[in-house]
Design an enzyme around this catalytic site. Structure first.
Site, PDB file in Angstrom:
ATOM      1  CB  CYS A 223      65.295  53.331  34.967  1.00 33.57           C
ATOM      2  SG  CYS A 223      65.645  53.978  33.341  1.00 33.57           S
ATOM      3  CG  ASN A 436      68.461  50.885  32.777  1.00 36.73           C
ATOM      4  OD1 ASN A 436      69.499  50.311  32.312  1.00 36.73           O
ATOM      5  ND2 ASN A 436      68.428  51.845  33.547  1.00 36.73           N
ATOM      6  CG  LEU A 437      67.144  56.813  29.969  1.00 40.46           C
ATOM      7  CD1 LEU A 437      66.947  56.778  28.533  1.00 40.46           C
ATOM      8  CD2 LEU A 437      66.330  57.652  30.682  1.00 40.46           C
ATOM      9  CB  CYS A 438      71.584  54.721  32.691  1.00 40.23           C
ATOM     10  SG  CYS A 438      70.681  56.336  32.633  1.00 40.23           S
ATOM     11  CD  GLU A 440      71.449  51.773  35.270  1.00 37.84           C
ATOM     12  OE1 GLU A 440      70.736  52.451  36.146  1.00 37.84           O
ATOM     13  OE2 GLU A 440      71.506  52.074  34.073  1.00 37.84           O
ATOM     14  CB  THR A 622      76.417  58.190  40.145  1.00 40.85           C
ATOM     15  OG1 THR A 622      77.817  58.753  39.659  1.00 40.85           O
ATOM     16  CG2 THR A 622      76.157  56.878  40.499  1.00 40.85           C
ATOM     17  CB  SER A 624      72.387  65.013  39.351  1.00 41.10           C
ATOM     18  OG  SER A 624      71.775  63.990  39.650  1.00 41.10           O
TER      19      SER A 624
END
Length: 741
Positions: A223, A436-438, A440, A622, A624
């Protein structure tokens, strides 16, 4: 009865051979009776049935037999799938025997086909590759459950242009390990170390690393985050950067808080600006257009400050009501919230919305560049300056709009900016505007600047001063397979070296990203299998024992990560901005009250020997990769003890990891958990995480507005830095694939 083999030959069915395959798959799983598989297969027999169809039927039957009471059938199905891969590889690679072929021959073949990067053969001799090939442990293929091996084989192993199986799972792991070790002085030693950690499923690397390492275009980072300046060049420069990131499989976070609001002035013409929404729609279109060769659309989160005049339009970006011309349905919005706003919500006071451009031109500062007491002082100056236009609204009205959007769409993400910046160990070099996108990653950010554009003999040259363009290099320890302090310490040390090597080996989609990554050498150590770890240790989620365990576990992981980074610095040198950081001054350690003798020694060692990485710890979702490792996702509780995963062309039953009568009561399902316990546990973890954690809220449609508000207030009060999705039980939200680690 005849059968048709994979090579096209027709021969008589010998049932004893088939029985051997079935017995092999069921060995080690006494609950799974091989006779049941044999019986289920009989109705499908017909003359000239292919061995491929027989194998597919065996797999399907095994998958269908998976239940909460008999979870081991998913491992039987996995072994049958591995058997299928072996057969396919033998046919397509033409080595004519069952199992693994010659590793060196595979690498030379894949390199000739342009599927492997030439750099592997440039860094390793034939003898070294054969030595590493001999180190491969095929039996580790039987560690996977069915969805794990299917995910790995569908998404990650190298296939030919017609989809034919060429690479096998352990060859994938060794290929990744070789790539990440190839510039080490003792590359064979570290390739073996990296391979062991990966192939034993003790850890996972980020999705782009697993997918792209060893390949010609090896973009390995998950990311990226960019800061948009308030000018046309900067807005479109970010769009181009996002396109390049998306092209190579990365996700993007974009901060638009510096961009002037709707109705602001342009070159003195009042009311000329269209605000942030039109530019966000551009990023939305780029996400759709640059779709990674049709694999999936690009993914981007866009963040805006809660004091920005466009905040109400922003909060409506994904909702189903309102003007569709003001929507960006493929964007993941995030709101940056200071402490003052949360306090104003508590007090039910008024909140003021401003135009950042007007603040800069009138006040001479950018309010978003400050945090904490300085932000509150500047905000008060803006409120008290009659020359500034503003919109006055009840703070609770903004919060209601945020909660309504969250309940309906799962977003916006929430970024508690003061909490983040206070804890930033590198605040001496910058400000963190968003995540960011997630949610974290929290690292220093700044916008790029166009310095000049010149031309000479038809060649146009642009000079750009790089900003801090954040890069996320991720890896997650699988707590389900690291159950002791010693195991955690060993695995974390390997992970830190692997992630640090990614920085020097990466194929960067943006030059800015490379400059920033080399400057800070930031990494994000995460974890998966958290609920699995709790269940193994018989710790119930909604207990004080859980809070204590979370505190102690993540303190130890943090200690191991800092120690490993310090040792890397001693070996290879510190990151360039170490001097003056809170790592160097010791403020990082005192702020977190790390006072044991062990911690004091580490603090002293870091001060004298340095630190390799500016940021170390960030817990990604996490999604996938936890499927591959057979663990629970990230720090989340399980969604269900037994559920059906819908994948392309398949419906796959799954159970919680190692589900048994002994641990089933410790696997409480997410939507049945009191979310305040999850928030408290996240707060305990956050103390030890220098970045953030992808923390989800799980709610049901019956939650009251007050209860919902209280969760976000509790998250702030417990020191969380970010909140990721609100997972309403009646709502489906899509996980970010890029950040899976």
């Amino acid at each position: 009865m005849n059968i048709v083999k994979r090579n096209g030959q027709v021969e008589e069915l010998i049932f004893s051979k088939l029985k051997k395959v079935i017995d092999f798959a069921c060995v080690g799983y006494p609950q799974c009776d091989s006779l049941e598989l044999e019986t289920a297969l009989l109705p499908h027999f017909r003359n000239n049935i292919s061995t491929k169809e027989i194998q597919s039927t065996l797999i399907r039957v095994s998958v269908e037999k998976t239940t909460a009471e008999e979870p081991d059938w998913q491992f039987v199905a996995a072994k049958l799938h591995v058997y299928d891969l072996y057969k396919e590889a033998a046919v397509h690679r033409k080595y004519g025997y069952f199992g693994y072929g010659d590793f060196y021959s595979l690498i030379t073949y894949l390199t000739d086909k342009g599927l492997y990067g030439k750099y592997i053969l440039e860094h390793y001799t034939r003898e070294e590759i054969r030595e590493l090939g001999n180190y491969i442990v095929p039996e580790r293929d039987y560690l996977f459950n069915y969805i794990g091996i299917k995910t790995l084989s569908d998404r990650y192993i190298i296939r030919g242009l017609q989809g034919e199986t060429l690479e096998l799972p352990q060859e994938l792991f060794m290929g990744v390990a070789m790539h990440l070790a190839m510039k080490e002085k003792d590359k064979l030693h570290w390739a073996r170390k990296f391979y062991d950690a990966l192939s034993s499923l003790r850890m996972t690397v980020a999705t782009p690393t697993l997918a792209n390492a060893r390949k010609p275009f090896h973009q390995l980072s998950s990311c990226f985050i960019d800061t948009v300046p308030d000018n046309l060049w900067g807005i479109y420069n970010t769009d181009m950067s996002f396109a390049q990131v998306s092209k190579f499989g990365g996700g993007m976070g974009i901060y638009v808080g510096k961009v002037r609001s709707r109705g602001s002035a342009i070159r003195g013409y009042k009311g000329a600006a269209g605000g942030v929404i039109p530019w966000i729609k551009n990023y939305n279109n780029t996400a759709i257009a640059v779709d990674q060769l049709g694999v999936r659309s690009g993914a981007v989160a866009v963040y805006l400050d809660v004091w920005h005049k466009d905040i109400f339009d922003f909060l409506n970006l994904k909702t189903n009501n309102g003007d569709d011309r003001m929507k960006a349905h493929d964007i993941f919005p995030g709101v940056c919230i200071p402490d003052l706003f949360m306090k104003t919500v508590q007090e039910r006071g008024s909140w003021y919305l401003f135009d950042p451009h007007e603040i800069r031109t009138t006040m001479g500062f950018s309010i978003e560049d400050s945090y904490g007491e300085e932000f509150e002082r500047r905000y008060a100056e803006c409120v008290n300056n009659p020359a500034l236009s503003r919109d006055e609204v009840p703070a609770i009205d903004i919060m209601k709009k945020l909660l309504a959007s969250s309940f309906e769409t799962g977003t916006p993400f929430v970024f508690y900016r003061d909490t983040v910046n206070r804890a930033n160990p590198n605040k001496h070099k910058g400000t963190i505007y968003c995540s960011n996108l997630c949610t974290e990653i929290c690292q220093n950010m700044s916008a790029a600047e166009l310095v000049s554009v010149t031309s000479d003999d038809g060649i146009i040259t642009s000079q750009v001063k790089a900003g801090d363009f954040v890069v996320c290099n991720l890896s997650s320890i699988n707590l389900g397979r690291n159950l002791t302090k010693e195991e955690i310490a060993e695995t974390v040390a390997v992970q830190m070296r692997m992630m640090d090597n990614v920085i020097d080996l990466n194929h960067y989609p943006s030059k800015q990203a490379e400059i920033t990554n080399q400057k800070y050498r930031a990494v994000g150590l995460g974890s998966s299998g958290y609920h699995q770890w709790l269940a193994h240790h018989r710790i119930a989620w909604e207990t004080d024992e859980h809070l204590t365990a979370a505190d102690e576990l993540y303190e130890w992981i943090n200690y191991c990560a800092i120690k490993a980074s310090m040792e890397l610095a001693e070996e290879k040198g510190s990151y360039s901005q170490f001097e003056g950081s809170e790592w160097q001054t010791g403020e990082y350690f005192t702020r977190r009250e790390y006072v044991s003798e062990e911690w004091k020694q580490l603090q002293s060692d870091v001060a004298s020997k340095g630190l390799r990485n500016a940021w170390l710890f960030a817990i990604a979702p996490t999604g996938s990769t936890s499927l591959i490792s057979g663990s629970t996702a990230g720090i989340d509780p399980i969604f269900a003890k037994f559920w059906v995963e819908e994948k392309k062309n398949a419906v796959i039953p799954q159970t919680a990891p190692n589900l048994s009568p002994e641990n089933t009561w410790f696997y409480k399902e997410a939507h049945h958990i009191d979310q305040l316990w999850s928030i408290k546990a996240a707060g305990r973890r956050q103390r030890h995480i220098d970045q953030s954690q992808s923390f989800n809220l799980y709610v049901t449609p019956t939650i009251s507005a007050k209860e919902f508000l209280d969760l976000y207030m509790a998250a702030w009060e417990n020191g969380l830095k970010t909140v990721y999705y609100c997972r309403n039980k009646s709502l489906e939200v899509e996980d970010c694939v890029s950040c899976s680690a």
